[in-house]
Write an enzyme that holds these catalytic residues in place. Sequence first.
Site, PDB file in Angstrom:
ATOM      1  N   ASP A 137       0.709  -1.024  -0.042  1.00 46.54           N
ATOM      2  CA  ASP A 137       0.130  -0.074   0.025  1.00 46.54           C
ATOM      3  C   ASP A 137       1.126   1.204   0.030  1.00 46.54           C
ATOM      4  OD1 ASP A 137       0.945  -0.615   2.764  1.00 46.54           O
ATOM      5  OD2 ASP A 137      -0.606   0.761   3.504  1.00 46.54           O
ATOM      6  N   GLU A 183       0.130  -0.667   5.912  1.00 52.50           N
ATOM      7  CA  GLU A 183       1.003  -0.219   6.660  1.00 52.50           C
ATOM      8  C   GLU A 183       1.092   1.265   6.871  1.00 52.50           C
ATOM      9  OE1 GLU A 183       5.026   1.305   7.891  1.00 52.50           O
ATOM     10  OE2 GLU A 183       4.029   1.749   6.127  1.00 52.50           O
TER      11      GLU A 183
HETATM   12 ZN   LIG Z   1       6.969   1.712   4.001  1.00 52.40          ZN
END
Ligand SMILES: [Zn+2]
Length: 494
Positions: free
Chosen positions: A118, A183
């Site tokens: 992501d 994340e």
């Molecule tokens: Zn990262």
Amino acid sequence: MNYLGLLSSLLFLSNLDAFHYSKLAQYVDSHQEEYVEVLREWVAVESDSSNILKRSHVHHMMDVTAQKLRQLGGTVQLINIGNQELPDGQTITLPKVVTAQFGNDVNKSTVCIYGHTDVQPAKPEDGWATDPYNLTEVDGNLYGRGASDNKAPVLAWIHAVEAYKMLDMELPVNVKFVIEGMEETGSNGLDSMILAHRDTFFSDVDYIIISDCGWLSRKPALTYGTRGNCYFFAEVQGPKQDLHSGVYGGTVIEPMTDIVGLLDTLISPSGKILVPGIREAVAPLTDDEWKMYQDIEFDLDHYKSKIGVDQLMYSNKVDLLAHRWRYPTVSIHGIEGAFSDPGTKTVIPAKVTAKFSIRQVPNMEPATVEKQVRDYLHSGFAKRKSPNTLKVTMVIGAKPWLADIQDPLYEAGKAAVKRVFNSEPDMIREGGTIPIAKTFQDVTGKSIIMIPIGGFDDGLHSQNEKISRYNYIEGTKLFIAYLHEVAQIKKDTV
Ligand SMILES: [Zn+2]
Ligand SMILES: *[C@@H]1O[C@H](CO)[C@@H](O)[C@H](O)[C@H]1NC(C)=O
Ligand SMILES: *[C@@H]1O[C@H](CO)[C@@H](O)[C@H](O)[C@H]1NC(C)=O
């Protein structure tokens, strides 16, 4: 075996070894255009995990990641990690976590590579010189959102495994992957996934590798620590509604005045944290550490010009690096409820919530810090004799992570850097937080290494993020070499 026999077998081994590496490195060089093309495809997926309107792109990105690993012949799973609760009470599906496994030879060590696909948001109008989702090469730099954080490093690990496979060379270790898609918004759902798979997927993992950070200069680096973070909300509630300062000003005790007064007691202008107990908890700087910092290549003037300031909190390298990496600090981020639009408004806000954080280092404990901050603010507030109410909450309590640089994992890292770059790596820490490192350490009990391949000027989370072709390609070779070096660690030495 006699001495000569031993010598010749050693020579044979090292010849064989050198031969393998150069063949693998050559393979990487001759496939670099393909690597850039795959990165282009990955960057084109707008996998912004912070924007729920883009969630379908993140789901797609996890499928693309899984597909790439499957093509390589891995045993791949897409693991459902449930839903995300939105502030308005709605729920939305979290992107699946991709796991993969290459090899399960019980006589080999098993490494587990963690990464994420992501990205942070990016809009052309933020000031990008190129389309953030159309990878563009300028002067050897590959510009695109997520190029360095963390798509190219994840791909570099995949290319490393692929090179062994395509050359019909046995992987020196079993390789597992854990790739997530949340994340950038706090790894929602990953902690419980790791906990749930501790005795299955993670049970045979010997080492965990993270490549989600960057070098400090043009020199390769190994990262051995990250700071944690305790994030606080301090809410002061006064009158039951906003008031006009002309009509009511001078008659009420204003929440904004209270909160600004309290915030000013957190840290001195010279950077000294004023909350009692915090500085005392910090592990003292050792002579060895001081020496290590002294050896690191770091240009203060460049750092100043990069961030656009004339003066820093500290004027020498060791103090500056130490305060960037291994001392706590307070940052004040904002005040919710305060008037912040352009122009003037003569308002007395009825309720304001200050947001600040304290970076965590060994041997601070978030639970202790929470109490220290709460007690300190409440006692300061009591001294003001304000009729308003104060509520202090800690909304994030992420611990710091620190590795032992004597660990064989780091020796293997140094050997791999030596082989690929013919130099010693800088041993560095990150000022930011990678909470998953601490989770891996606590849940699996395994040692962790961070091997960055991103450049120091890649502009993570910022406009014009890039990774250089050099870092991407040589980084792939570094990972190839690392798989070899980590296999040399005797299991029983750990
Ligand atoms: Zn990262
Ligand atoms: C692992 O090593 C042992 C001892 O050298 C050997 O007997 C066994 O066949 C090996 N297993 C595999 C799967 O290679
Ligand atoms: C990406 O940029 C190149 C060069 O400017 C352009 O030719 C191409 O059409 C763009 N691709 C997309 C998908 O926008």
